[in-house]
Design a protein around this motif. Sequence first.
Motif, PDB file in Angstrom:
ATOM      1  N   SER A 221     110.364 101.864 122.065  1.00  0.00           N
ATOM      2  CA  SER A 221     108.797 102.522 121.149  1.00  0.00           C
ATOM      3  C   SER A 221     108.177 102.464 120.462  1.00  0.00           C
ATOM      4  CB  SER A 221     109.565 103.595 122.481  1.00  0.00           C
ATOM      5  OG  SER A 221     109.923 104.404 121.846  1.00  0.00           O
ATOM      6  N   SER A 222     108.313 102.272 119.724  1.00  0.00           N
ATOM      7  CA  SER A 222     107.023 101.810 118.434  1.00  0.00           C
ATOM      8  C   SER A 222     106.122 102.422 119.104  1.00  0.00           C
ATOM      9  CB  SER A 222     107.581 101.290 117.766  1.00  0.00           C
ATOM     10  OG  SER A 222     107.469  99.498 117.843  1.00  0.00           O
ATOM     11  N   PHE A 223     105.477 102.196 117.953  1.00  0.00           N
ATOM     12  CA  PHE A 223     103.358 102.992 117.580  1.00  0.00           C
ATOM     13  C   PHE A 223     103.258 101.397 118.404  1.00  0.00           C
ATOM     14  CE2 PHE A 223     103.768 107.029 115.476  1.00  0.00           C
ATOM     15  CZ  PHE A 223     104.096 107.317 116.906  1.00  0.00           C
ATOM     16  N   GLN A 224     104.039 100.411 117.824  1.00  0.00           N
ATOM     17  CA  GLN A 224     103.333  98.984 118.281  1.00  0.00           C
ATOM     18  C   GLN A 224     103.434  98.475 119.243  1.00  0.00           C
ATOM     19  OE1 GLN A 224     103.373  96.043 115.318  1.00  0.00           O
ATOM     20  NE2 GLN A 224     104.495  94.994 115.711  1.00  0.00           N
ATOM     21  N   VAL A 225     104.249  98.613 119.375  1.00  0.00           N
ATOM     22  CA  VAL A 225     104.931  98.140 121.339  1.00  0.00           C
ATOM     23  C   VAL A 225     103.694  99.214 122.212  1.00  0.00           C
ATOM     24  CG1 VAL A 225     106.282  98.396 123.112  1.00  0.00           C
ATOM     25  CG2 VAL A 225     107.492  97.544 120.763  1.00  0.00           C
ATOM     26  N   LEU A 226     103.930 100.621 122.103  1.00  0.00           N
ATOM     27  CA  LEU A 226     102.899 101.374 123.189  1.00  0.00           C
ATOM     28  C   LEU A 226     101.752 101.204 122.975  1.00  0.00           C
ATOM     29  CD1 LEU A 226     105.004 105.152 122.141  1.00  0.00           C
ATOM     30  CD2 LEU A 226     105.007 103.390 124.156  1.00  0.00           C
ATOM     31  N   ASP A 227     101.000 100.494 122.017  1.00  0.00           N
ATOM     32  CA  ASP A 227     100.134 100.442 121.283  1.00  0.00           C
ATOM     33  C   ASP A 227      99.319  99.354 122.705  1.00  0.00           C
ATOM     34  OD1 ASP A 227      99.039 102.606 120.532  1.00  0.00           O
ATOM     35  OD2 ASP A 227      99.238 101.530 118.426  1.00  0.00           O
TER      36      ASP A 227
ATOM     37  N   ALA B 155      97.064  98.374 125.946  1.00  0.00           N
ATOM     38  CA  ALA B 155      96.270  97.961 126.288  1.00  0.00           C
ATOM     39  C   ALA B 155      95.856  97.025 127.067  1.00  0.00           C
ATOM     40  CB  ALA B 155      96.223  96.836 124.284  1.00  0.00           C
ATOM     41  N   ALA B 156      96.817  96.492 128.377  1.00  0.00           N
ATOM     42  CA  ALA B 156      96.702  96.005 129.434  1.00  0.00           C
ATOM     43  C   ALA B 156      96.192  96.486 130.124  1.00  0.00           C
ATOM     44  CB  ALA B 156      98.683  95.415 129.777  1.00  0.00           C
ATOM     45  N   ASP B 157      95.611  95.600 131.219  1.00  0.00           N
ATOM     46  CA  ASP B 157      94.720  96.068 132.241  1.00  0.00           C
ATOM     47  C   ASP B 157      96.048  96.865 132.898  1.00  0.00           C
ATOM     48  OD1 ASP B 157      92.472  95.621 132.120  1.00  0.00           O
ATOM     49  OD2 ASP B 157      93.130  93.286 132.125  1.00  0.00           O
ATOM     50  N   LEU B 158      97.230  95.625 133.161  1.00  0.00           N
ATOM     51  CA  LEU B 158      98.361  96.364 133.744  1.00  0.00           C
ATOM     52  C   LEU B 158      99.200  95.849 132.958  1.00  0.00           C
ATOM     53  CD1 LEU B 158      99.828  97.266 136.968  1.00  0.00           C
ATOM     54  CD2 LEU B 158     100.208  94.589 137.021  1.00  0.00           C
ATOM     55  N   GLY B 159     100.679  97.641 133.345  1.00  0.00           N
ATOM     56  CA  GLY B 159     101.673  97.692 132.340  1.00  0.00           C
ATOM     57  C   GLY B 159     102.492  97.297 133.389  1.00  0.00           C
ATOM     58  N   ILE B 160     103.101  96.502 133.436  1.00  0.00           N
ATOM     59  CA  ILE B 160     104.662  95.923 133.706  1.00  0.00           C
ATOM     60  C   ILE B 160     106.533  95.965 133.000  1.00  0.00           C
ATOM     61  CG2 ILE B 160     106.205  94.286 135.118  1.00  0.00           C
ATOM     62  CD1 ILE B 160     103.337  92.560 135.191  1.00  0.00           C
TER      63      ILE B 160
ATOM     64  N   PHE C  17     110.675 104.951 128.262  1.00  0.00           N
ATOM     65  CA  PHE C  17     109.762 104.708 127.554  1.00  0.00           C
ATOM     66  C   PHE C  17     108.372 104.798 128.198  1.00  0.00           C
ATOM     67  CE2 PHE C  17     106.763 100.468 128.075  1.00  0.00           C
ATOM     68  CZ  PHE C  17     106.748 100.522 127.004  1.00  0.00           C
ATOM     69  N   ILE C  18     108.590 105.136 129.940  1.00  0.00           N
ATOM     70  CA  ILE C  18     107.352 105.372 130.102  1.00  0.00           C
ATOM     71  C   ILE C  18     106.918 107.024 130.618  1.00  0.00           C
ATOM     72  CG2 ILE C  18     105.817 105.875 132.967  1.00  0.00           C
ATOM     73  CD1 ILE C  18     107.430 103.450 133.805  1.00  0.00           C
ATOM     74  N   LYS C  19     107.973 107.731 129.503  1.00  0.00           N
ATOM     75  CA  LYS C  19     107.598 108.770 128.736  1.00  0.00           C
ATOM     76  C   LYS C  19     106.726 108.630 128.279  1.00  0.00           C
ATOM     77  CE  LYS C  19     109.862 113.082 127.196  1.00  0.00           C
ATOM     78  NZ  LYS C  19     110.438 113.426 126.898  1.00  0.00           N
ATOM     79  N   GLN C  20     107.503 108.154 126.637  1.00  0.00           N
ATOM     80  CA  GLN C  20     106.533 107.469 125.852  1.00  0.00           C
ATOM     81  C   GLN C  20     105.141 107.117 125.554  1.00  0.00           C
ATOM     82  OE1 GLN C  20     107.678 108.657 123.196  1.00  0.00           O
ATOM     83  NE2 GLN C  20     109.432 109.366 124.208  1.00  0.00           N
ATOM     84  N   VAL C  21     105.136 106.286 126.938  1.00  0.00           N
ATOM     85  CA  VAL C  21     103.330 105.578 127.046  1.00  0.00           C
ATOM     86  C   VAL C  21     102.629 106.797 127.239  1.00  0.00           C
ATOM     87  CG1 VAL C  21     102.631 104.273 128.766  1.00  0.00           C
ATOM     88  CG2 VAL C  21     104.017 102.887 127.711  1.00  0.00           C
ATOM     89  N   ILE C  22     102.819 107.653 127.919  1.00  0.00           N
ATOM     90  CA  ILE C  22     102.153 109.066 128.532  1.00  0.00           C
ATOM     91  C   ILE C  22     101.712 109.579 127.826  1.00  0.00           C
ATOM     92  CG2 ILE C  22     101.989 111.099 130.204  1.00  0.00           C
ATOM     93  CD1 ILE C  22     101.518 107.739 131.456  1.00  0.00           C
ATOM     94  N   ILE C  23     102.984 110.191 126.959  1.00  0.00           N
ATOM     95  CA  ILE C  23     102.791 111.046 125.678  1.00  0.00           C
ATOM     96  C   ILE C  23     101.808 110.447 124.759  1.00  0.00           C
ATOM     97  CG2 ILE C  23     103.491 112.069 124.017  1.00  0.00           C
ATOM     98  CD1 ILE C  23     104.613 113.382 126.404  1.00  0.00           C
TER      99      ILE C  23
ATOM    100  N   LEU D  35      98.319 109.945 126.396  1.00  0.00           N
ATOM    101  CA  LEU D  35      97.659 111.661 126.025  1.00  0.00           C
ATOM    102  C   LEU D  35      97.115 112.519 124.211  1.00  0.00           C
ATOM    103  CD1 LEU D  35      99.837 113.196 128.880  1.00  0.00           C
ATOM    104  CD2 LEU D  35      97.222 112.534 128.673  1.00  0.00           C
ATOM    105  N   SER D  36      98.229 112.281 123.960  1.00  0.00           N
ATOM    106  CA  SER D  36      97.558 111.789 122.528  1.00  0.00           C
ATOM    107  C   SER D  36      96.402 111.687 122.031  1.00  0.00           C
ATOM    108  CB  SER D  36      98.900 112.259 121.528  1.00  0.00           C
ATOM    109  OG  SER D  36      99.012 110.147 121.491  1.00  0.00           O
ATOM    110  N   ASN D  37      96.618 109.995 121.615  1.00  0.00           N
ATOM    111  CA  ASN D  37      95.273 109.406 121.552  1.00  0.00           C
ATOM    112  C   ASN D  37      93.096 109.560 122.494  1.00  0.00           C
ATOM    113  OD1 ASN D  37      97.154 107.782 120.237  1.00  0.00           O
ATOM    114  ND2 ASN D  37      96.740 106.017 121.389  1.00  0.00           N
ATOM    115  N   THR D  38      94.139 109.994 123.538  1.00  0.00           N
ATOM    116  CA  THR D  38      92.772 110.551 124.541  1.00  0.00           C
ATOM    117  C   THR D  38      91.946 112.413 123.719  1.00  0.00           C
ATOM    118  OG1 THR D  38      93.674 109.681 126.326  1.00  0.00           O
ATOM    119  CG2 THR D  38      91.984 111.167 126.323  1.00  0.00           C
TER     120      THR D  38
END
Length: 314
Positions: A81-87, A91-96, A112-118, A121-124
């Motif tokens: 869940s590095s920032f690179q992987v999360l970003d 960036a994808a239309d659909l994350g699988i 992992f999905i928790k980190q994606v959400i955080i 949200l933080s970027n937003t």
Amino acid sequence: LHQVVGIRKPGYTYQDFQNGNAASLNDIVVEHHQYDQLGFIFGAAGSYGMANEKYFHRQKFLKQLRSLESEYVILDLGAGSSFQVLDLFLAADLGIVVVNPDPLSLAESFNFIKQVIIRNLSNTLRTFPDAQAYIYEQAKNETFRSTTRVSDIIATIQQFRPEAAEQMRTCLNKIQIGIILNKVNEDAQVTETEALQKALQELLSINTDLLGIIHYDTTVQCALEAGTPFIAKDAKAESSRDLANIIITKLLHRDRFHAFWDKMSMRKKFEEPSEYGNRVICSINCLYWDECGYRQGGYPCKLQHMAEMGFQGE
């Protein structure tokens, strides 16, 4: 990846783009020697530091990604869940997310999905530093130690930054995440994924789509050793049929595909002879007939690249 698809030494890798030897991502696409219209951008495997790119390089890659000359782009991301992987995932239309039906995989998928959400949200909320700081503080809690729900966080932020809370709700509604359950030994294991989806909805306020399951199949390992995609090595294998079903019924949305097909058909009316020639004709003899949503017997197959692997007739 190059070993999986049978290319021993790719001519170009991502390192050529990063170090300036290639001007764009289109310049490092390696066409597959066997499958038409299938190209790859290979990672710089074994190159020290490539997994920890600087922010500038990551943004350059994302910008170039959107200019790739391709109908579909699939990003195969590494674990973690590095920032690179999360970003890249965001960036994808659909994350699988590919999940195995065991407790460790399910737990790590949730984390992992928790980190994606955080991260999203933080970027937003960059224009709301106080709300962003509150999210960071809540995100520090380990999953098993915290029962805090994202809806609770939004409710708290609503009290002092209602506009930020509204942006968070909008952000969550836009995230598209699909789940594939892999290495399934028995269909009853799908209940494990349903439990995961329920937890994601209740704790993270995110709805996910179960794209399908892929049964455990020794064909996958044999194909890996042979350097051949398993769906091409044995189209009759259970895992191949599973993957074909996911592609046809879930990933190729009918409305979008029909619009594309109509435009192609109109253009080809004036480019092709009236006979179908070598085109694969849709038939009940196709291996994927039962799963296919585009069945139209007697007419050219709309998914010819799939039918060529599974067609049993003449």
